[in-house]
Write a protein that holds these residues in place. Structure first.
Motif, PDB file in Angstrom:
ATOM      1  N   ARG A   1       1.414  10.800   6.535  1.00 29.39           N
ATOM      2  CA  ARG A   1       1.072  11.402   5.240  1.00 29.39           C
ATOM      3  C   ARG A   1       0.570  10.336   4.265  1.00 29.39           C
ATOM      4  N   VAL A   2       1.165   9.155   4.331  1.00 34.59           N
ATOM      5  CA  VAL A   2       0.707   8.053   3.480  1.00 34.59           C
ATOM      6  C   VAL A   2      -0.728   7.678   3.835  1.00 34.59           C
TER       7      VAL A   2
ATOM      8  N   ILE B   1      -1.419   6.720  -4.820  1.00 35.15           N
ATOM      9  CA  ILE B   1      -1.198   7.144  -3.438  1.00 35.15           C
ATOM     10  C   ILE B   1       0.191   7.753  -3.299  1.00 35.15           C
ATOM     11  N   ALA B   2       1.173   7.065  -3.890  1.00 35.54           N
ATOM     12  CA  ALA B   2       2.541   7.557  -3.810  1.00 35.54           C
ATOM     13  C   ALA B   2       2.658   8.942  -4.445  1.00 35.54           C
ATOM     14  N   ALA B   3       2.005   9.121  -5.586  1.00 32.09           N
ATOM     15  CA  ALA B   3       2.047  10.413  -6.270  1.00 32.09           C
ATOM     16  C   ALA B   3       1.450  11.507  -5.389  1.00 32.09           C
TER      17      ALA B   3
ATOM     18  N   ALA C   1       6.124   4.549  -5.806  1.00 33.30           N
ATOM     19  CA  ALA C   1       5.256   3.478  -5.321  1.00 33.30           C
ATOM     20  C   ALA C   1       6.009   2.500  -4.423  1.00 33.30           C
ATOM     21  N   GLY C   2       7.206   2.156  -4.815  1.00 29.05           N
ATOM     22  CA  GLY C   2       7.972   1.176  -4.048  1.00 29.05           C
ATOM     23  C   GLY C   2       8.191   1.591  -2.606  1.00 29.05           C
ATOM     24  N   ALA C   3       8.378   2.887  -2.395  1.00 25.74           N
ATOM     25  CA  ALA C   3       8.681   3.380  -1.048  1.00 25.74           C
ATOM     26  C   ALA C   3       7.503   3.235  -0.095  1.00 25.74           C
TER      27      ALA C   3
ATOM     28  N   ASP D   1       1.077  -4.002   2.848  1.00 31.56           N
ATOM     29  CA  ASP D   1       0.358  -4.088   1.575  1.00 31.56           C
ATOM     30  C   ASP D   1      -0.852  -3.154   1.599  1.00 31.56           C
ATOM     31  N   LYS D   2      -1.544  -3.111   0.479  1.00 28.99           N
ATOM     32  CA  LYS D   2      -2.660  -2.180   0.319  1.00 28.99           C
ATOM     33  C   LYS D   2      -3.820  -2.527   1.269  1.00 28.99           C
ATOM     34  N   GLN D   3      -4.067  -3.798   1.437  1.00 29.92           N
ATOM     35  CA  GLN D   3      -5.147  -4.248   2.312  1.00 29.92           C
ATOM     36  C   GLN D   3      -4.963  -3.760   3.750  1.00 29.92           C
ATOM     37  N   THR D   4      -3.746  -3.838   4.239  1.00 27.50           N
ATOM     38  CA  THR D   4      -3.468  -3.396   5.608  1.00 27.50           C
ATOM     39  C   THR D   4      -3.670  -1.892   5.751  1.00 27.50           C
ATOM     40  N   LEU D   5      -3.352  -1.170   4.689  1.00 22.76           N
ATOM     41  CA  LEU D   5      -3.576   0.277   4.685  1.00 22.76           C
ATOM     42  C   LEU D   5      -5.062   0.567   4.900  1.00 22.76           C
TER      43      LEU D   5
END
Lengths: 202, 202
Positions: B15-16, B37-39, B45-47, B54-58
């Motif tokens: 889902r993320v 993204i978390a919203a 966000a922390g989860a 990190d964001k780059q890997t996403l």
DNA sequence: GTCTATAGAAAGATAGAC
DNA sequence: GTCTATCTTTCTATAGAC
């Protein structure tokens, strides 16, 4: 070198836009800060706001100027008379014009989603005006019998995508000269719109 | 609806990635915050950092997965025997596969510059592997006499740019069905690589 | 596994000195 | 016309409670 504190408005404005264009193309609009643009020009972030009301307008002006120059240059270009001559002129013009301005082209294609809705509409309208130039040539050639394309609108979009794609791989000093690239693409476009009999698809 | 505090790792991860893909495609990587993204997923966000370092890997994972699936799907596709049949299969496959994943495609083309140099190289290598599939077909057809292109490499790049361009304008429920679009593009590609005698350019 | 809280940095934009 | 300083917001990422 020490910076004089005199009047530089006429030269600083273009330098700001030029720096923004270079950075937006390289890093993307959202990833470039006003501080970074200022540093590129050699000034402080606050001073940028003398030359643009905000970051969004800076982006919009770059895209608008690029597309207006594109339309003007095509209007002024030598085109020949028949549809075939005009299509060749368009293919060669498009490649030449776009290869000469890689940063502006990149921004115009990649940063559309960072425009406000109002600005997006104004840019889209300019882009469509350019598309219409090619579509008119294809329609004319279709009627004169020079071309035989299954769908004029799709042929327009296909040709523009194909031609603009040159910008993603062309490097100065590479295997092929610009005029050789023009000729190779013109060959493919000419055949793609041509009257191959098997072209009559269902 | 109240959120249970149990184990959802196996479902939350996808889902993320799905939320990130949607938002990156719509707003651009740099313009999307981890909070946003978390919203979208409905978490804090922390989860997110339980599912990506990190964001780059996403971003990298999204692009890598997309290109690996592309290569796998083409490897598994029905291709026929001759160069002509294979080229038609490629054209139809490319359009179909790309139209089915507009978000992933958009990210793969627009966010290359937001990859770290190492990640960029890995993605580029996958992209080139796909390009090589088409180039091999064109080279085979060139040797068999089925095709007559002035430059195999440029024809490869031109065709891919043309086909991928479909994603920029195609809208579900529009004037043309997907299979009709496939046929129209196949017609143009077939002619572009064909043996028009005037094709012998200097 | 998810939350709240927060550290630490950086963003866009403005005010006022010179 | 440019600078310094700053307001206010937002960012990525981490720490620690539950």
């Amino acid at each position: 070198m020490a910076r004089k504190t005199g009047s530089h408005a006429q030269i600083t404005g273009p330098r700001v836009r030029s720096a923004a264009q270079k950075l937006f193309a390289r890093m993307g609009y959202a990833a470039v800060s006003m501080r970074r643009i200022a540093a590129e020009v050699g000034m402080q972030a606050g001073a940028l706001y003398l030359y643009t009301p905000d970051k969004q307008t800076l982006l919009f002006d770059l895209m608008k100027t690029h597309l207006e120059e594109l339309l003007q240059a095509w209007a002024a270009a030598e085109k020949g008379k028949g549809a075939m001559a005009q299509l060749e002129a368009f293919v060669r013009f498009h490649i030449r014009f776009h290869l000469a301005r890689p940063d502006a082209v990149f921004i115009a294609y990649m940063e559309l989603r960072n425009l406000t809705p109002e600005n997006f509409e104004r840019i889209e309208s300019l882009r469509r005006a350019y598309e219409n130039q090619l579509e008119a040539i294809l329609r004319q050639g279709q009627e004169s019998g020079d071309f035989r394309v299954p769908d004029t609108k799709l042929a327009t979009l296909a040709i523009i995508a194909m031609l603009t794609g040159v910008n993603t791989w062309y490097r100065e000093g590479g295997r092929l000269s610009r005029s050789r690239v023009e000729s190779i693409y013109w060959d493919m476009v000419r055949k793609a719109v041509g009257g191959d009999d098997a072209a009559r698809i269902a």
